[in-house]
Design a protein around this motif. Sequence first.
Motif, PDB file in Angstrom:
ATOM      1  N   SER A 113       0.818  -1.216   0.000  1.00 51.62           N
ATOM      2  CA  SER A 113       0.000   0.000   0.000  1.00 51.62           C
ATOM      3  C   SER A 113       0.849   1.262   0.000  1.00 51.62           C
ATOM      4  CB  SER A 113      -0.924   0.017   1.217  1.00 51.62           C
ATOM      5  OG  SER A 113      -1.900  -0.988   1.130  1.00 51.62           O
ATOM      6  N   GLN A 114       0.240   2.340  -0.445  1.00 52.45           N
ATOM      7  CA  GLN A 114       0.912   3.638  -0.464  1.00 52.45           C
ATOM      8  C   GLN A 114       1.242   4.084   0.960  1.00 52.45           C
ATOM      9  OE1 GLN A 114      -1.347   6.596  -2.587  1.00 52.45           O
ATOM     10  NE2 GLN A 114       0.481   7.693  -3.216  1.00 52.45           N
ATOM     11  N   ILE A 115       0.372   3.761   1.899  1.00 46.81           N
ATOM     12  CA  ILE A 115       0.637   3.968   3.320  1.00 46.81           C
ATOM     13  C   ILE A 115       0.874   2.592   3.921  1.00 46.81           C
ATOM     14  CG2 ILE A 115      -0.294   4.805   5.504  1.00 46.81           C
ATOM     15  CD1 ILE A 115      -1.939   6.826   3.946  1.00 46.81           C
ATOM     16  N   LEU A 116       2.103   2.291   4.306  1.00 43.85           N
ATOM     17  CA  LEU A 116       2.479   0.954   4.755  1.00 43.85           C
ATOM     18  C   LEU A 116       1.577   0.484   5.894  1.00 43.85           C
ATOM     19  CD1 LEU A 116       4.483  -1.422   4.617  1.00 43.85           C
ATOM     20  CD2 LEU A 116       5.891  -0.208   6.300  1.00 43.85           C
ATOM     21  N   GLY A 117       1.025  -0.715   5.724  1.00 47.98           N
ATOM     22  CA  GLY A 117       0.174  -1.289   6.752  1.00 47.98           C
ATOM     23  C   GLY A 117      -1.274  -0.847   6.660  1.00 47.98           C
ATOM     24  N   SER A 166      -3.454   4.124  13.845  1.00 49.53           N
ATOM     25  CA  SER A 166      -4.478   4.149  12.799  1.00 49.53           C
ATOM     26  C   SER A 166      -3.792   4.429  11.477  1.00 49.53           C
ATOM     27  CB  SER A 166      -5.515   5.231  13.105  1.00 49.53           C
ATOM     28  OG  SER A 166      -6.208   4.930  14.297  1.00 49.53           O
ATOM     29  N   VAL A 167      -3.841   3.451  10.582  1.00 53.06           N
ATOM     30  CA  VAL A 167      -3.101   3.557   9.328  1.00 53.06           C
ATOM     31  C   VAL A 167      -4.067   3.407   8.160  1.00 53.06           C
ATOM     32  CG1 VAL A 167      -1.178   2.660   7.986  1.00 53.06           C
ATOM     33  CG2 VAL A 167      -1.144   2.468  10.469  1.00 53.06           C
ATOM     34  N   SER A 168      -4.364   4.506   7.492  1.00 54.00           N
ATOM     35  CA  SER A 168      -5.253   4.473   6.338  1.00 54.00           C
ATOM     36  C   SER A 168      -5.251   5.840   5.678  1.00 54.00           C
ATOM     37  CB  SER A 168      -6.681   4.105   6.754  1.00 54.00           C
ATOM     38  OG  SER A 168      -7.231   5.135   7.554  1.00 54.00           O
ATOM     39  N   VAL A 169      -5.782   5.898   4.465  1.00 52.86           N
ATOM     40  CA  VAL A 169      -5.905   7.175   3.763  1.00 52.86           C
ATOM     41  C   VAL A 169      -6.872   8.086   4.503  1.00 52.86           C
ATOM     42  CG1 VAL A 169      -6.680   8.265   1.626  1.00 52.86           C
ATOM     43  CG2 VAL A 169      -5.296   6.185   1.523  1.00 52.86           C
ATOM     44  N   SER A 170      -7.972   7.524   5.000  1.00 52.88           N
ATOM     45  CA  SER A 170      -8.957   8.346   5.710  1.00 52.88           C
ATOM     46  C   SER A 170      -8.369   8.926   6.993  1.00 52.88           C
ATOM     47  CB  SER A 170     -10.211   7.532   6.017  1.00 52.88           C
ATOM     48  OG  SER A 170      -9.920   6.429   6.842  1.00 52.88           O
ATOM     49  N   PHE A 171      -7.551   8.158   7.678  1.00 53.44           N
ATOM     50  CA  PHE A 171      -6.884   8.653   8.884  1.00 53.44           C
ATOM     51  C   PHE A 171      -5.908   9.771   8.519  1.00 53.44           C
ATOM     52  CE2 PHE A 171      -3.101   8.440  11.650  1.00 53.44           C
ATOM     53  CZ  PHE A 171      -3.676   8.795  12.855  1.00 53.44           C
ATOM     54  N   MET A 197     -14.779   4.479   2.106  1.00 49.28           N
ATOM     55  CA  MET A 197     -13.815   5.524   2.430  1.00 49.28           C
ATOM     56  C   MET A 197     -14.473   6.646   3.222  1.00 49.28           C
ATOM     57  SD  MET A 197     -10.619   6.503   2.080  1.00 49.28           S
ATOM     58  CE  MET A 197      -9.933   5.694   0.628  1.00 49.28           C
ATOM     59  N   GLY A 198     -15.644   7.093   2.776  1.00 47.23           N
ATOM     60  CA  GLY A 198     -16.321   8.181   3.460  1.00 47.23           C
ATOM     61  C   GLY A 198     -16.731   7.823   4.874  1.00 47.23           C
ATOM     62  N   SER A 199     -17.233   6.613   5.065  1.00 51.15           N
ATOM     63  CA  SER A 199     -17.638   6.168   6.403  1.00 51.15           C
ATOM     64  C   SER A 199     -16.443   6.103   7.344  1.00 51.15           C
ATOM     65  CB  SER A 199     -18.311   4.793   6.317  1.00 51.15           C
ATOM     66  OG  SER A 199     -19.487   4.854   5.557  1.00 51.15           O
ATOM     67  N   SER A 200     -15.341   5.570   6.844  1.00 51.41           N
ATOM     68  CA  SER A 200     -14.126   5.496   7.660  1.00 51.41           C
ATOM     69  C   SER A 200     -13.635   6.893   8.025  1.00 51.41           C
ATOM     70  CB  SER A 200     -13.040   4.733   6.894  1.00 51.41           C
ATOM     71  OG  SER A 200     -11.845   4.664   7.634  1.00 51.41           O
ATOM     72  N   THR A 201     -13.722   7.824   7.074  1.00 50.96           N
ATOM     73  CA  THR A 201     -13.319   9.207   7.339  1.00 50.96           C
ATOM     74  C   THR A 201     -14.176   9.819   8.435  1.00 50.96           C
ATOM     75  OG1 THR A 201     -12.587   9.472   5.047  1.00 50.96           O
ATOM     76  CG2 THR A 201     -12.999  11.484   6.306  1.00 50.96           C
ATOM     77  N   CYS A 202     -15.469   9.577   8.382  1.00 58.33           N
ATOM     78  CA  CYS A 202     -16.373  10.109   9.408  1.00 58.33           C
ATOM     79  C   CYS A 202     -16.017   9.582  10.795  1.00 58.33           C
ATOM     80  CB  CYS A 202     -17.816   9.752   9.071  1.00 58.33           C
ATOM     81  SG  CYS A 202     -18.480  10.631   7.648  1.00 58.33           S
ATOM     82  N   MET A 305       2.716  12.854   3.925  1.00 60.35           N
ATOM     83  CA  MET A 305       2.728  13.442   5.262  1.00 60.35           C
ATOM     84  C   MET A 305       3.736  12.756   6.168  1.00 60.35           C
ATOM     85  SD  MET A 305      -1.292  14.012   6.189  1.00 60.35           S
ATOM     86  CE  MET A 305      -0.839  14.187   7.915  1.00 60.35           C
ATOM     87  N   ARG A 306       4.262  13.487   7.099  1.00 62.56           N
ATOM     88  CA  ARG A 306       5.171  12.910   8.092  1.00 62.56           C
ATOM     89  C   ARG A 306       4.430  11.824   8.868  1.00 62.56           C
ATOM     90  NH1 ARG A 306       5.909  14.215  13.386  1.00 62.56           N
ATOM     91  NH2 ARG A 306       4.600  16.077  13.152  1.00 62.56           N
ATOM     92  N   ASP A 307       5.049  10.670   8.970  1.00 64.75           N
ATOM     93  CA  ASP A 307       4.427   9.511   9.605  1.00 64.75           C
ATOM     94  C   ASP A 307       5.245   9.119  10.834  1.00 64.75           C
ATOM     95  OD1 ASP A 307       3.391   7.054  10.339  1.00 64.75           O
ATOM     96  OD2 ASP A 307       3.110   6.370   8.278  1.00 64.75           O
TER      97      ASP A 307
END
Length: 412
Positions: A113-117, A166-171, A197-202, A305-307
Amino acid sequence: MDENIPLNISDFFVAGINYKKTDAETRGQFAINNDQYNIILEMAAAKNIESLFILSTCNRTEIYGFADSADDLVSLLCTQTTGTQQVFNKLAYIKNGVSAVEHLFNVGAGIDSQILGDYEIIGQLKKAVKFSMDRGFINCFMERLFNCVLQASKTIKNSTELSSGSVSVSFAAVQYIKRALVPSDTHKILVIGIGKMGSSTCKNIVDYLSGSQVTLINRTEEKAAGLAAELGMNYAPVEELTDYISSSEIILVATNASAPIVLKEHLVNKGDKLIIDLSIPYNVEPGCEELTNVTLVNVDELSKMRDDNLQKRQAEMPKAKAIIESHISVFLTWHQMRQTAPALKAVKTRLSDIYVQHFAETQVNSGKCSLNNAEGKIQRVVNDMAGKMKIKNECGCHYLEAINEFILAVAN
């Protein structure tokens, strides 16, 4: 498809593009929505391609399936994309056999994934496979493979720190908002689209941006109402979208529309806006970022972003890969056993016939061998043959050897 016919693993392919060689705009040209997915499956049936699924997310589009060649799958996919097959082939990676199996395990674990994990990818994978399975396009090989991928992903999540925090695009989107804005209890946030995606973002907004005034707008209003009630948010009908775009200072777009729904005309002279477009293809009209009052961020920018936890997660990679290797081994053993099962069944039947035709009466009458003992000897010979075929799959040689061994065993 006859599920009793052993499948050749070398005919299993994955062809895809992802964030490693393409930007979000290019990936958008090859994104697949459900309507397009359905058309591809209908076309696949007409071309006698009977087992495939498509994974289309913000950072990849991949098609997995059984075919004579990867080109058969790619040509199907590109019938429904704005991007051409020529461009896809130029940017794509193609794997088959064990390499394709390993790739799917890595994707499911968030390693690719683009964001590891990234823990959202496994849910996206479930949705993609279910869509195809509900329409009869997942054969026994792919069903078993997918279940093994799920098990590996679960084991990695529970026994490693690969997805620590919390590792995800929405996070990442919510963290971007948190870092970019001056703390306030009065942020007016609009979330457009409440799919996965939207639900996870919320939910991340609830956890990390408490006190914000959040409004949900979705094409299906009942779905927005349900999530709003669950999370203590507001919702509005899609007919009021323009008004809420004007009045909101933060806009998160997580729709799956084929054309932009947030337009430049919605934003002109409407105050400062931070817009995060989580959609692929983009659902914010090009040129909006040129407005001085608009800050527009897409998924590729979020990944930069800085991780703070990245180093910790990277240290867990060897553990995760070891788990994947173990589950791949289990899967390949199952596949090999399935391939050899017809041959072993044929040998068992043949040995039973040989015993009945040539040994049964004299052996039983002489007391040398009962029927039960004969069956036991047959099974031992078949088990021995199975073990040898695991090491070297030479069915014909082992078949003759098994008959000789059985004859000697019965005669003695």
